[in-house]
Design an enzyme around this catalytic site. Structure first.
Site, PDB file in Angstrom:
ATOM      1  N   ASN A 113       0.799  -1.231   0.000  1.00  0.00           N
ATOM      2  CA  ASN A 113       0.000   0.000   0.000  1.00  0.00           C
ATOM      3  C   ASN A 113       0.831   1.280   0.000  1.00  0.00           C
ATOM      4  O   ASN A 113       0.404   2.300   0.538  1.00  0.00           O
ATOM      5  CB  ASN A 113      -0.976   0.019   1.190  1.00  0.00           C
ATOM      6  CG  ASN A 113      -1.947  -1.141   1.135  1.00  0.00           C
ATOM      7  OD1 ASN A 113      -2.363  -1.552   0.061  1.00  0.00           O
ATOM      8  ND2 ASN A 113      -2.280  -1.688   2.292  1.00  0.00           N
TER       9      ASN A 113
ATOM     10  N   GLY B 115       1.836   2.555  -2.962  1.00  0.00           N
ATOM     11  CA  GLY B 115       1.564   3.210  -4.235  1.00  0.00           C
ATOM     12  C   GLY B 115       2.501   2.801  -5.355  1.00  0.00           C
ATOM     13  O   GLY B 115       2.676   3.543  -6.325  1.00  0.00           O
TER      14      GLY B 115
ATOM     15  N   SER C  27       2.199   0.469  -7.734  1.00  0.00           N
ATOM     16  CA  SER C  27       1.513   0.329  -9.028  1.00  0.00           C
ATOM     17  C   SER C  27       1.083   1.683  -9.579  1.00  0.00           C
ATOM     18  O   SER C  27       1.120   1.916 -10.789  1.00  0.00           O
ATOM     19  CB  SER C  27       0.301  -0.602  -8.894  1.00  0.00           C
ATOM     20  OG  SER C  27       0.710  -1.908  -8.539  1.00  0.00           O
TER      21      SER C  27
ATOM     22  N   GLU D  40       4.974  -6.191  -9.406  1.00  0.00           N
ATOM     23  CA  GLU D  40       5.090  -7.416  -8.603  1.00  0.00           C
ATOM     24  C   GLU D  40       6.428  -8.110  -8.866  1.00  0.00           C
ATOM     25  O   GLU D  40       6.521  -9.328  -9.032  1.00  0.00           O
ATOM     26  CB  GLU D  40       3.925  -8.361  -8.886  1.00  0.00           C
ATOM     27  CG  GLU D  40       2.542  -7.750  -8.682  1.00  0.00           C
ATOM     28  CD  GLU D  40       2.260  -7.342  -7.245  1.00  0.00           C
ATOM     29  OE1 GLU D  40       3.010  -7.746  -6.323  1.00  0.00           O
ATOM     30  OE2 GLU D  40       1.283  -6.592  -7.027  1.00  0.00           O
TER      31      GLU D  40
ATOM     32  N   GLN E 101       8.813  -8.857  -7.047  1.00  0.00           N
ATOM     33  CA  GLN E 101       9.295  -9.838  -6.071  1.00  0.00           C
ATOM     34  C   GLN E 101       9.089 -11.267  -6.545  1.00  0.00           C
ATOM     35  O   GLN E 101       9.755 -12.194  -6.080  1.00  0.00           O
ATOM     36  CB  GLN E 101       8.615  -9.641  -4.708  1.00  0.00           C
ATOM     37  CG  GLN E 101       7.140  -9.992  -4.655  1.00  0.00           C
ATOM     38  CD  GLN E 101       6.230  -8.824  -5.034  1.00  0.00           C
ATOM     39  OE1 GLN E 101       6.702  -7.802  -5.528  1.00  0.00           O
ATOM     40  NE2 GLN E 101       4.939  -8.965  -4.763  1.00  0.00           N
TER      41      GLN E 101
END
Length: 201
Positions: A21, A23, A25, A97, A99
């Site tokens: 959360n 930010g 993206s 994403e 990771q």
């Protein structure tokens, strides 16, 4: 690493990391918009297993969305990106994403920057709910040219660097698989102090 082809502009591999959360993206989508607004082509990628919105979609909590190529651990990033680049010259590759990348895929992305000359911007989590590095994040931290921390805050106001996983009733989960897809209903970002307290119970 393959020597850079003469005449190819220097490009970098970037890793922007944060807790949930923060930010990530939103920043990725805004960066892509900025490129495209200037007539430049970007390639967006996201993990196949993250289907919270829909497969092949990157979405932010504030409502921004865009379609993306999907990858899993078997995806050959070099072939995928070079095929797209051959059809429309890429100004930048952006990976959400990150990771979930394998170590080999991180090296492939580094090669795209070094040999092909396309900047690659990766966005993702640094650690899992137990405080361990994801393999993709670990390799990015080791080899990326530029590391950027995107900050978010704990409920106490300090910088949040960790995340806890919860069950449906808000109870902290301390064991389990490293990967379990979820959003605000499942994960809470905390500072190290409050993450430690939560994990100790």
């Amino acid at each position: 690493m393959t020597p850079q082809t003469p005449g190819i502009a220097m490009a970098k591999l970037y890793f922007s990391y944060a807790a949930m959360n923060a930010g990530k993206s939103t920043i990725l989508l805004q960066a892509s918009h900025n490129y495209r607004e200037r007539g430049m082509h970007t390639m967006l990628l996201t993990a196949r297993l993250d289907d919270r919105v829909a497969e092949g979609r990157i979405a932010s909590r504030i409502g921004l969305e865009a379609s993306a190529f999907v990858f899993d651990t078997e995806t050959d990033m070099t072939s995928l990106i070079e095929a797209e680049h051959a059809g429309a010259k890429l100004a930048c590759v952006m990976v959400d994403e990150a990771q979930f990348l394998s170590e080999a895929q991180v090296w492939q992305l580094a090669d795209i920057a070094d040999r092909v000359g396309i900047p690659v911007m990766c966005y993702g989590l640094r650690t899992d709910f137990q405080g361990n590095l994801f393999p993709g994040s670990a390799r990015l931290l080791a080899v990326a040219d530029v590391l950027r921390e995107i900050r978010t805050i704990c409920h106490c106001g300090r910088k949040a660097t960790m995340v806890v996983r919860q069950d449906g009733a808000g109870k902290v989960i301390r064991e389990g698989a490293q990967i379990a897809i979820g959003g605000n209903e499942r994960y809470v970002s905390l500072c190290r102090r409050h993450w430690t307290e939560a994990m100790r119970g």
